[in-house]
Enzyme design. Structure first.
Site, PDB file in Angstrom:
ATOM      1  CG  ASN A  10      -1.719   1.253   1.388  1.00 17.54           C
ATOM      2  OD1 ASN A  10      -1.854   2.024   0.442  1.00 17.54           O
ATOM      3  ND2 ASN A  10      -2.262   1.474   2.582  1.00 17.54           N
ATOM      4  CE  LYS A  12       0.212   3.401   4.865  1.00 13.58           C
ATOM      5  NZ  LYS A  12       0.122   3.550   6.286  1.00 13.58           N
ATOM      6  CG  HIS A  96      -5.816   1.766   5.288  1.00 13.98           C
ATOM      7  ND1 HIS A  96      -5.360   2.690   6.191  1.00 13.98           N
ATOM      8  CD2 HIS A  96      -4.783   0.925   5.045  1.00 13.98           C
ATOM      9  CE1 HIS A  96      -4.086   2.435   6.478  1.00 13.98           C
ATOM     10  NE2 HIS A  96      -3.717   1.355   5.789  1.00 13.98           N
ATOM     11  CD  GLU A  98      -2.905   5.394   6.902  1.00 15.07           C
ATOM     12  OE1 GLU A  98      -2.913   5.518   5.672  1.00 15.07           O
ATOM     13  OE2 GLU A  98      -1.972   4.853   7.530  1.00 15.07           O
ATOM     14  CD  GLU A 168      -3.586  -2.783   7.331  1.00 10.22           C
ATOM     15  OE1 GLU A 168      -2.475  -2.973   6.858  1.00 10.22           O
ATOM     16  OE2 GLU A 168      -4.266  -1.780   7.106  1.00 10.22           O
ATOM     17  N   GLY A 174       2.435   2.033  10.684  1.00 10.97           N
ATOM     18  CA  GLY A 174       3.346   3.171  10.523  1.00 10.97           C
ATOM     19  C   GLY A 174       4.084   3.560  11.786  1.00 10.97           C
ATOM     20  CB  SER A 214       5.369  -2.023  11.740  1.00  9.33           C
ATOM     21  OG  SER A 214       4.947  -0.694  11.994  1.00  9.33           O
TER      22      SER A 214
HETATM   23  C1  PEP Z   1      -0.772  -0.020   5.939  1.00  9.16           C
HETATM   24  O1  PEP Z   1      -0.739   1.081   5.444  1.00  9.16           O
HETATM   25  O2  PEP Z   1      -1.730  -0.746   5.695  1.00  9.16           O
HETATM   26  C2  PEP Z   1       0.341  -0.441   6.791  1.00  9.16           C
HETATM   27  C3  PEP Z   1       0.259  -1.606   7.363  1.00  9.16           C
HETATM   28  O3  PEP Z   1       1.397   0.430   6.942  1.00  9.16           O
HETATM   29  P1  PEP Z   1       2.833   0.102   7.616  1.00  9.16           P
HETATM   30  O4  PEP Z   1       3.326  -1.194   7.007  1.00  9.16           O
HETATM   31  O5  PEP Z   1       3.701   1.266   7.252  1.00  9.16           O
HETATM   32  O6  PEP Z   1       2.610  -0.049   9.075  1.00  9.16           O
END
Ligand code: PEP
Length: 251
Positions: A10, A12, A96, A98, A168, A174, A214
């Site tokens: 992803n 973003k 997601h 976000e 997630e 992040g 992460s």
């Molecule tokens: C994500 O954006 O779905 C995500 C898991 O980000 P990150 O791997 O940076 O934590």
């Protein structure tokens, strides 16, 4: 039953037009016959150029980060599912964290997006997961169960079998803090139990459940080795081709 393994990146709101082409090319060149399906999720402005890079690769697919819930019309600044289909998109992220946080996307709205995506023959990657305070209160299992209940469990069994779930935990996205393989396994196993209860053991065993938060080369192998973790949804590490390729090779 064997499930589809997936490594999804992803991007973003990162990578301009040229950078997106370069990143897709680097991944495409490095990935020959991966153990897992690779999915790239660039921003809207790079969808068609990334598609041109990967179009001959059977093991790499294109995803969008979002689509509007309505099919067309006066929704300035939005992108419809038919537009996404016209540039080669096959998967769409739904819910997601976000978008839930910054765009006030509710479980009810996400249910409608899932319906739309399935009705068009595409695959939703449905994201769920709890914030840190919920994890600390010990109610994370119930919280995620409610997300599934309100956004997915209205689906027929046939429709449900066509989607992918990504667990997630928000506290891991992040932040550099990863859920331990045991924490991920516990939640994934529980999600599978809920699917079995709602539909059938067969459907539960066939549903791909990704972990996101992460994921990096250093932890991917341990996470993916857990029996109910079928791959990852990767943010930051998917922007560095060498890291993402190493993650793809961690299955
Ligand atoms: C994500 O954006 O779905 C995500 C898991 O980000 P990150 O791997 O940076 O934590």
């Amino acid at each position: 039953m064997s499930r589809q393994l997936i490594a999804a990146g992803n991007w973003k709101m990162n990578k301009n037009y040229e950078e997106g082409i370069a990143l897709a090319q680097a991944i495409s060149n490095a990935v020959q016959e991966p153990e897992a399906l690779v999915i790239l999720t660039p921003p809207f402005t790079s969808l068609s150029s990334v598609f041109e890079v990967i179009r001959d690769k059977k093991s790499i697919k294109l995803a969008a980060q979002n689509c509007h819930v309505e099919k067309k019309g006066a929704f300035t600044g939005e992108v419809s599912i038919d537009m996404l289909i016209s540039v080669g998109v096959e998967y769409i992220l739904v819910g997601h964290s976000e978008r839930r946080a910054y765009n006030q996307e509710s479980n009810e709205l996400l249910a409608r997006k899932v319906d739309l995506i399935l009705s068009k023959g595409l695959t939703p990657i449905f994201c769920c997961g709890e914030a840190l305070d919920i994890r600390e209160a010990g109610t994370h299992i119930d919280f995620v169960a409610n997300q599934l209940q309100e956004s997915l469990f209205h689906l027929s069994e046939e429709a449900f079998r066509r989607l992918v779930i990504a667990y997630e935990p928000i506290w891991a996205i992040g932040t550099g803090v990863t859920a331990s393989p045991e924490q991920a396994q516990e939640m994934h196993q529980n999600i599978r139990r809920l699917i079995a209860k709602q539909y059938s053991v067969d459907t539960a065993e066939g549903t791909t459940i990704l972990y996101g938060g992460s994921v990096k080369p250093a932890n991917a192998r341990d996470l993916f080795s857990k029996p109910d973790v079928d791959g990852g949804l990767v943010g930051g590490a998917s922007l560095k081709p060498e890291d993402f390729v190493e993650i793809i090779r961690s299955f």
